[in-house]
Design an enzyme around this catalytic site. Structure first.
Site, PDB file in Angstrom:
ATOM      1  N   VAL A 164       0.821  -1.207   0.000  1.00 57.78           N
ATOM      2  CA  VAL A 164       0.000   0.000   0.000  1.00 57.78           C
ATOM      3  C   VAL A 164       0.855   1.257   0.000  1.00 57.78           C
ATOM      4  CG1 VAL A 164      -1.672   1.320   1.370  1.00 57.78           C
ATOM      5  CG2 VAL A 164      -1.970  -1.153   1.081  1.00 57.78           C
ATOM      6  N   ASP A 165       1.919   1.277   0.797  1.00 53.03           N
ATOM      7  CA  ASP A 165       2.716   2.495   0.946  1.00 53.03           C
ATOM      8  C   ASP A 165       3.421   2.855  -0.356  1.00 53.03           C
ATOM      9  OD1 ASP A 165       3.597   4.677   2.351  1.00 53.03           O
ATOM     10  OD2 ASP A 165       5.231   3.640   3.354  1.00 53.03           O
TER      11      ASP A 165
END
Length: 692
Positions: free
Chosen positions: A409-410
């Site tokens: 996600v990051d």
């Protein structure tokens, strides 16, 4: 020393030309100093100079001595020692020894038990005499820690491979964990992404126990203060008789009994479980630069293959060794090892910095970086779907070059922040790519409103009680820094605060604020990182920045600014928050704090001016910055990273952000600032919206 001397000359020149002759009350908000513009240009030029021909950026990930120490131990276990390589490894390990004789896990930190004993063992295996004064000091430090029994489980397992620790006291990692379906309350997929990759090969190793004592008869008997007595070697129970920890310790004894049955071929599931683990590893070799593309999993997988009986010339073994070797940086006199590579992350950050700092939309090098990033999108349904079975089109990006099973996600959020800014000759392709990534990322919001790194709702605390969970990384919890970065992206894309997912995220961020106004930083060191990212995210969402809770965060940042105008914080804040904001000033952390203050839109704030002065003053003539401190986080309290790109990228974004608020203040007051500047918007902004 030469760079430092030149930096000092730049510092003196800057001070004399601008701040000794001008009153401190000068209105910095409406007149850009020539030094800021010059520093920005130098930084841009430096970043372009380190760009790879293929269109990406990648900085080295610098870590402690443990990776080289582990590799020395592995070569002795494998009975194939390159003496020339080993001499280089010895030089590297000794170069990192502290004055007290130990080794630490982050720059400026104290000696640590695992790093110290691993280094001591590697040196002893390499033939350094135990009577050498450096070894005597290391031995003293190790014994003061309590010796080998105080090491963590994974370290003891590596020692057991060499016959230097009894297997009976190493917590069992049962292969059968892969056979437990998602129907069970706690199962394999509830572990963090990185723990799964490390534990599957370790489960194979735990079964075979492929012990190979060193040929030179090295042992660590001198590092067992109480000898080999059970009371010192076994894991200590919880003082409370009825507890989860004690339950798992009892369960480990049951696993030990099951291991006995497995050795006598009467374990009903072991053969099937071993095959499942083997297939799991081989399957995840495909499309990846080694298992999970990270050092611990890659090394464990190589040992597991050999334990399974794979020959040295087997293609899978050869490939695993090749990928592991690629992580090494070998010079004439030394060798160091990266835990993984970070090209996607670094390229996205640098692209954002360059574009926001005024590099024009049609710049061909930025176009090439955009194309490179789009080609790295992962259109494959990887392991994430076990925790997040929602029907969403596969997308996402990873940290490394190739790791198709594990988009996160990051990295996806950072790439999307870049794609909305960087130019491209194929805007339709870019917008489609952006939309897929956005939809995929939004599907990972956890039930409490935040986002984690790899998985959704990977937060079952019971897993932290298992005996082999002392690496402090069994879970993948939501965190304020990633959540705020996603809010930053959504704010730029026009999402409103009344959107249900935004509301939940904002509530989560509010709940995570510390009493002093700061935020914990999970993936960067530490409260400066977390606080900056939250403030930047809230500004992007167009929140009223004069709300008390946000002003409290600003006041905290200002309270920890150093006399030199910079900010700094060390990894010891993860052990004890009392050290918040303490540590030598660094370029990366000062840049984060400056951007946090910029979120309030006041270019005349003294703390902001002093922060910008610090960055200009400490810049090297070539446009880079010198930074020794460790400002990246792997596993808090266990493993840290120094991102070499950070010191040279984040200050540029701080300059760009400061220029933007100066231009905004000038426009608001109907004045010109005397410089051409476009406030950090893409040539063609995307128009992405969340698709159901």
């Amino acid at each position: 020393m030469k760079a430092d001397s030149q930096s000092m000359l730049v510092s003196v020149k800057f001070e004399e030309n601008h701040f000794r002759d001008e009153p401190r009350q000068q209105d910095f908000g409406f007149r850009l100093h020539a030094d800021l513009e010059a520093a920005l240009k130098r930084s841009q030029n430096f970043l372009f100079s380190i760009r790879k021909p293929e269109g990406f950026w990648v900085g080295e990930l610098m870590v402690d001595s443990t990776l080289v120490s582990d590799t020395v131990a592995y070569h002795h276990w494998n009975r194939k020692v390159d003496l020339k390589w080993q001499r280089k490894a010895v030089h590297h390990i000794l170069s990192m020894q502290l004055p007290d004789g130990g080794w630490n896990i982050y720059h400026g930190g104290p000696s640590e038990v695992n790093a110290t004993i691993k280094a001591y063992l590697a040196l002893k295996l390499a033939g350094v005499p135990v009577t050498d004064w450096r070894m005597l000091r290391a031995r003293e430090v190790a014994l003061n820690f309590g010796g080998v029994p105080r090491m963590n489980t994974f370290s003891k397992l590596y020692l057991a491979l060499l016959g230097l620790f009894p297997w009976e006291y190493v917590p069992t990692i049962p292969c059968e964990v892969l056979l437990i379906g998602k129907w069970f309350h706690v199962n394999f997929w509830d572990m963090s992404n990185w723990s799964r990759a490390m534990l599957v090969p370790l489960a194979i190793i735990s079964h075979f126990r492929p012990t190979r004592p060193p040929k030179n008869n090295v042992n660590l008997d001198e590092l067992y203060p109480q000898g080999f007595h059970e009371r010192d070697l076994s894991l200590p129970p919880d003082p409370e008789r009825v507890s989860l920890r004690n339950f798992f310790l009892w369960l480990d004894r049951l696993h030990k009994l099951a291991e006995w049955f497995a050795e006598h071929n009467i374990h009903p599931f072991r053969k099937r479980a071993l095959k499942k683990c083997e297939q799991w590893i081989l399957e995840r070799f495909e499309g990846s630069d080694g298992l999970a593309a990270i050092f611990p999993a890659m090394l464990n997988a190589l040992i597991a293959l050999k334990a399974l009986g794979y020959a040295d010339n087997d293609p899978e073994v050869v490939r695993a060794e090749h990928e592991l070797k690629k992580l090494e940086h070998e010079t004439e006199n030394s060798v160091r090892i990266e835990p993984c590579f970070s090209p996607v992350w670094d390229t996205a950050i640098v692209a954002i910095c360059l574009r926001e700092s005024g590099i024009p939309a049609g710049h061909p090098l930025l176009k090439k970086s955009a194309e490179w990033l789009m080609e790295k999108e992962i259109r494959f349904r990887g392991d994430w779907h076990h925790k997040n079975p929602v029907k969403v089109e596969p997308s996402g990006w990873v940290f490394e070059y190739n790791n198709k099973w594990n988009p996160d996600v990051d990295d996806t959020a950072m790439v999307l922040l870049a794609l909305r800014l960087v130019p491209t000759d194929h805007p339709e392709k870019r917008d489609e790519c952006f939309q897929r990534g956005l939809n995929w990322m939004m599907a990972f919001q956890c039930k409490d409103g935040g986002w984690a790194a790899f998985d959704k709702d990977c937060t079952k605390n019971i897993l932290e009680k298992v005996p082999f969970a002392d690496h402090n990384a069994m879970l993948d919890p939501e965190c304020a820094d990633i959540t705020a970065r996603i809010l930053e992206l959504l704010g730029y894309e026009g999402w409103k605060t009344d959107h249900p997912q935004v509301q939940e995220a904002l509530d989560y961020v509010r709940r995570q604020q510390e009493p002093d106004g700061s935020w914990y930083g999970r993936w960067g060191v530490n409260y400066i990182y977390g606080t900056w990212q939250v403030l930047r995210g809230m500004r992007a969402m167009n929140l009223d920045m004069n709300q008390p809770w946000l002003l409290k965060a600003r006041d905290w940042l200002e309270s920890v600014q150093h006399e030199d105008g910079g900010w700094g914080e060390r990894c010891n804040t993860y052990d004890d928050p009392v050290f918040k904001g303490q540590g030598p000033s660094t370029a990366s952390q000062t840049a984060w704090a400056v951007m946090g203050l910029c979120a309030f839109g006041d270019p005349n704030r003294p703390s902001l001016r002093r922060g910008i002065e610090y960055l200009i003053r400490t810049q090297n003539p070539d446009g880079s910055w010198t930074e020794h401190e460790t400002t990246g986080t792997g596993f808090p309290k266990v493993f840290y990273l120094k991102y070499d790109i950070y010191r040279n990228a984040w200050p540029l974004l701080a300059f760009a952000t400061c220029k933007k608020i100066i231009a905004g203040a000038a426009q608001k007051n109907g004045e010109a600032d005397g410089h051409e500047f476009s406030p950090a918007m893409p040539a063609t902004t995307t128009t992405a919206t969340l698709k159901p």
